[in-house]
Design a protein around this motif. Structure first.
Motif, PDB file in Angstrom:
ATOM      1  N   ARG A  63       0.858  -1.181   0.000  1.00 20.51           N
ATOM      2  CA  ARG A  63       0.000   0.000   0.000  1.00 20.51           C
ATOM      3  C   ARG A  63       0.894   1.231   0.000  1.00 20.51           C
ATOM      4  O   ARG A  63       1.863   1.319   0.753  1.00 20.51           O
ATOM      5  CB  ARG A  63      -0.906   0.013   1.225  1.00 20.51           C
ATOM      6  N   VAL A  64       0.542   2.196  -0.855  1.00 21.39           N
ATOM      7  CA  VAL A  64       1.377   3.390  -1.030  1.00 21.39           C
ATOM      8  C   VAL A  64       0.480   4.621  -1.035  1.00 21.39           C
ATOM      9  O   VAL A  64      -0.632   4.590  -1.570  1.00 21.39           O
ATOM     10  CB  VAL A  64       2.195   3.306  -2.337  1.00 21.39           C
ATOM     11  N   TRP A  65       0.969   5.705  -0.426  1.00 24.13           N
ATOM     12  CA  TRP A  65       0.245   6.971  -0.399  1.00 24.13           C
ATOM     13  C   TRP A  65       1.184   8.118  -0.754  1.00 24.13           C
ATOM     14  O   TRP A  65       2.376   8.088  -0.425  1.00 24.13           O
ATOM     15  CB  TRP A  65      -0.330   7.261   0.988  1.00 24.13           C
ATOM     16  N   LEU A  66       0.661   9.110  -1.455  1.00 24.76           N
ATOM     17  CA  LEU A  66       1.328  10.393  -1.640  1.00 24.76           C
ATOM     18  C   LEU A  66       0.482  11.403  -0.873  1.00 24.76           C
ATOM     19  O   LEU A  66      -0.663  11.650  -1.247  1.00 24.76           O
ATOM     20  CB  LEU A  66       1.430  10.773  -3.113  1.00 24.76           C
ATOM     21  N   ASP A  67       1.042  11.962   0.179  1.00 25.49           N
ATOM     22  CA  ASP A  67       0.240  12.714   1.143  1.00 25.49           C
ATOM     23  C   ASP A  67      -0.847  11.763   1.654  1.00 25.49           C
ATOM     24  O   ASP A  67      -0.528  10.706   2.170  1.00 25.49           O
ATOM     25  CB  ASP A  67      -0.332  13.981   0.510  1.00 25.49           C
ATOM     26  N   PRO A  70      -4.215   7.538  -1.981  1.00 31.27           N
ATOM     27  CA  PRO A  70      -3.660   6.233  -2.359  1.00 31.27           C
ATOM     28  C   PRO A  70      -3.037   6.271  -3.744  1.00 31.27           C
ATOM     29  O   PRO A  70      -3.449   7.042  -4.609  1.00 31.27           O
ATOM     30  CB  PRO A  70      -4.882   5.302  -2.334  1.00 31.27           C
ATOM     31  N   ILE A  71      -2.045   5.408  -3.953  1.00 29.74           N
ATOM     32  CA  ILE A  71      -1.302   5.350  -5.209  1.00 29.74           C
ATOM     33  C   ILE A  71      -1.457   3.965  -5.827  1.00 29.74           C
ATOM     34  O   ILE A  71      -1.418   2.938  -5.136  1.00 29.74           O
ATOM     35  CB  ILE A  71       0.195   5.659  -4.964  1.00 29.74           C
ATOM     36  N   TRP A  72      -1.606   3.948  -7.133  1.00 29.08           N
ATOM     37  CA  TRP A  72      -1.706   2.701  -7.905  1.00 29.08           C
ATOM     38  C   TRP A  72      -0.365   1.973  -7.885  1.00 29.08           C
ATOM     39  O   TRP A  72       0.678   2.544  -8.210  1.00 29.08           O
ATOM     40  CB  TRP A  72      -2.124   3.070  -9.316  1.00 29.08           C
ATOM     41  N   VAL A  73      -0.396   0.684  -7.507  1.00 33.28           N
ATOM     42  CA  VAL A  73       0.800  -0.160  -7.487  1.00 33.28           C
ATOM     43  C   VAL A  73       0.537  -1.386  -8.346  1.00 33.28           C
ATOM     44  O   VAL A  73      -0.528  -2.008  -8.254  1.00 33.28           O
ATOM     45  CB  VAL A  73       1.150  -0.598  -6.044  1.00 33.28           C
ATOM     46  N   THR A  74       1.498  -1.743  -9.187  1.00 34.62           N
ATOM     47  CA  THR A  74       1.354  -2.922 -10.040  1.00 34.62           C
ATOM     48  C   THR A  74       2.651  -3.713 -10.058  1.00 34.62           C
ATOM     49  O   THR A  74       3.726  -3.177  -9.740  1.00 34.62           O
ATOM     50  CB  THR A  74       0.954  -2.507 -11.472  1.00 34.62           C
ATOM     51  N   ASP A  89       0.372  21.829 -10.320  1.00 41.57           N
ATOM     52  CA  ASP A  89       0.834  22.868  -9.394  1.00 41.57           C
ATOM     53  C   ASP A  89       1.952  22.377  -8.485  1.00 41.57           C
ATOM     54  O   ASP A  89       2.337  23.071  -7.545  1.00 41.57           O
ATOM     55  CB  ASP A  89      -0.336  23.371  -8.546  1.00 41.57           C
ATOM     56  N   THR A  90       2.510  21.201  -8.772  1.00 40.76           N
ATOM     57  CA  THR A  90       3.580  20.652  -7.942  1.00 40.76           C
ATOM     58  C   THR A  90       4.902  21.344  -8.258  1.00 40.76           C
ATOM     59  O   THR A  90       5.338  21.355  -9.410  1.00 40.76           O
ATOM     60  CB  THR A  90       3.736  19.140  -8.180  1.00 40.76           C
ATOM     61  N   PRO A  91       5.573  21.925  -7.263  1.00 41.88           N
ATOM     62  CA  PRO A  91       6.873  22.561  -7.536  1.00 41.88           C
ATOM     63  C   PRO A  91       7.955  21.523  -7.773  1.00 41.88           C
ATOM     64  O   PRO A  91       7.858  20.372  -7.319  1.00 41.88           O
ATOM     65  CB  PRO A  91       7.137  23.355  -6.254  1.00 41.88           C
ATOM     66  N   ALA A  92       8.975  21.922  -8.518  1.00 43.58           N
ATOM     67  CA  ALA A  92      10.119  21.037  -8.733  1.00 43.58           C
ATOM     68  C   ALA A  92      10.792  20.758  -7.390  1.00 43.58           C
ATOM     69  O   ALA A  92      10.799  21.593  -6.491  1.00 43.58           O
ATOM     70  CB  ALA A  92      11.101  21.676  -9.704  1.00 43.58           C
ATOM     71  N   GLY A  93      11.335  19.547  -7.266  1.00 50.83           N
ATOM     72  CA  GLY A  93      12.001  19.178  -6.021  1.00 50.83           C
ATOM     73  C   GLY A  93      11.687  17.744  -5.653  1.00 50.83           C
ATOM     74  O   GLY A  93      11.311  16.926  -6.494  1.00 50.83           O
ATOM     75  N   SER A  94      11.812  17.440  -4.381  1.00 45.34           N
ATOM     76  CA  SER A  94      11.665  16.082  -3.890  1.00 45.34           C
ATOM     77  C   SER A  94      10.291  15.857  -3.272  1.00 45.34           C
ATOM     78  O   SER A  94       9.779  16.732  -2.563  1.00 45.34           O
ATOM     79  CB  SER A  94      12.764  15.791  -2.856  1.00 45.34           C
ATOM     80  N   ARG A  95       9.661  14.712  -3.575  1.00 46.33           N
ATOM     81  CA  ARG A  95       8.410  14.299  -2.938  1.00 46.33           C
ATOM     82  C   ARG A  95       8.622  12.946  -2.283  1.00 46.33           C
ATOM     83  O   ARG A  95       9.519  12.187  -2.663  1.00 46.33           O
ATOM     84  CB  ARG A  95       7.271  14.222  -3.951  1.00 46.33           C
ATOM     85  N   GLU A  96       7.765  12.625  -1.330  1.00 52.05           N
ATOM     86  CA  GLU A  96       7.940  11.402  -0.549  1.00 52.05           C
ATOM     87  C   GLU A  96       6.687  10.536  -0.587  1.00 52.05           C
ATOM     88  O   GLU A  96       5.571  11.025  -0.373  1.00 52.05           O
ATOM     89  CB  GLU A  96       8.280  11.757   0.896  1.00 52.05           C
ATOM     90  N   GLN A 107       9.489   5.080   3.708  1.00 51.29           N
ATOM     91  CA  GLN A 107       9.401   6.325   2.944  1.00 51.29           C
ATOM     92  C   GLN A 107      10.361   6.232   1.751  1.00 51.29           C
ATOM     93  O   GLN A 107      11.534   5.862   1.921  1.00 51.29           O
ATOM     94  CB  GLN A 107       9.780   7.556   3.788  1.00 51.29           C
ATOM     95  N   ILE A 108       9.857   6.547   0.582  1.00 46.43           N
ATOM     96  CA  ILE A 108      10.673   6.552  -0.628  1.00 46.43           C
ATOM     97  C   ILE A 108      10.523   7.912  -1.286  1.00 46.43           C
ATOM     98  O   ILE A 108       9.410   8.372  -1.540  1.00 46.43           O
ATOM     99  CB  ILE A 108      10.244   5.442  -1.606  1.00 46.43           C
TER     100      ILE A 108
END
Length: 288
Positions: A63-67, A70-74, A89-96, A107-108
């Motif tokens: 199971r994966v979430w961004l904020d 839920p995120i699709w995993v295959t 509207d996502t700024p450039a940089g790192s997301r987790e 956390q990835i």
């Protein structure tokens, strides 16, 4: 399914409901059919394919979430892949990403690059579509809130049909991500693709799924949302006619309706949007 609904729904409502439930179950439980991954583009409006580690045979998907979304995993080549939509509207940089149920770290992080989108200036004769009356502004805000709910819809599915087809054949008249100006006034960036097609052109489902919502919106006109499972949703707008019902199971290429120019439109065309984990992404990344 349309024949069952139109031919028997009045006489056998229970039978029709049972058929629809069975079709939903088949969509949810169907084995992998070799659906390909979308192309990766780690920029605002794009898609990140994030590796989560090895996938043991018969092991459940992590199971994966961004904020909080839920995120699709295959599973691909004995590896788990998270397919992450990146909002415009996502700024450039790192997301987790937050991950549960795998040998990967909890956390990835992944990186997002810069992307510049061009501008588009549109002149509308109906000024009421640009400067809204108080009544229309209330209506538009209510509809935008409803659309946001539909975009965040989630349905677990064993596999998601991601082999997309374009919903209609036509010249691309407006690209994704354009900064739009209506009668000189700045508006939100364009969150889909516009296809120049004549009024009455058949509009098809991009892939197999179920009809999540239909409505006639102030801005989008007559609109159909199709849920493909695991947070992947397509939307077609400005239709002249809608030929499906909410909850209906549709196959890839099945007609959803006919194109038109309902809502805020300067001429006949089809607007096509792709939603992934609650945000609009470039639909062309799913086209093969």
């Amino acid at each position: 399914m349309r024949y069952l609904q139109n031919g028997f729904a009045m006489r056998l409502p229970l039978f029709s409901a049972t058929i629809r439930r069975m079709a939903c179950l088949l969509l949810t439980l169907m084995p992998s059919l070799g659906f390909s991954l979308p192309l990766e583009s780690r920029v605002p409006g794009g898609i990140a394919l994030v590796r989560l580690g090895s996938a043991a045979p018969a092991s459940p998907a992590p199971r994966v979430w961004l904020d909080e979304q839920p995120i699709w995993v295959t599973r691909r080549d004995n590896e788990w892949i998270a397919i992450v939509g990146i909002g415009l509207d996502t700024p450039a940089g790192s997301r987790e990403l937050r991950v549960e149920g795998t040998t990967a770290p909890p956390q990835i992080r992944f990186e997002i690059g810069h992307k510049h989108y061009p501008e588009q200036h549109i002149t509308l004769k109906e000024r009421g579509r640009v400067r809204l009356s108080p009544e229309n502004e209330v209506r538009a805000e209510r509809e935008i809130a409803r659309i946001q709910q539909l975009k965040r819809h989630w349905r677990d599915a064993a596999e998601t049909d991601s082999n997309f087809r374009q919903p209609a054949e036509g010249r691309l008249s407006s690209h994704f991500g354009l900064r739009r100006f209506f009668n000189g006034e700045a508006r939100a960036p364009h969150n889909g693709l516009d296809l120049a097609v004549p009024r009455g052109t058949p509009v098809a489902a991009s892939a197999a799924g179920s009809v999540l919502g239909i409505d006639d919106y102030f801005f989008n006109g007559k609109t159909v949302f199709v849920d493909h499972g695991n947070g992947l949703i397509t939307m077609v707008c400005h239709l002249d006619r809608i030929d499906v019902q909410v909850g209906e199971i549709v196959r890839s290429g099945q007609r959803l309706g006919l194109s038109g120019m309902t809502g805020r439109a300067s001429g006949p065309h089809l607007h096509w949007s792709v939603v992934l984990n609650g945000v609009m992404v470039v639909g062309a990344l799913f086209l093969k």
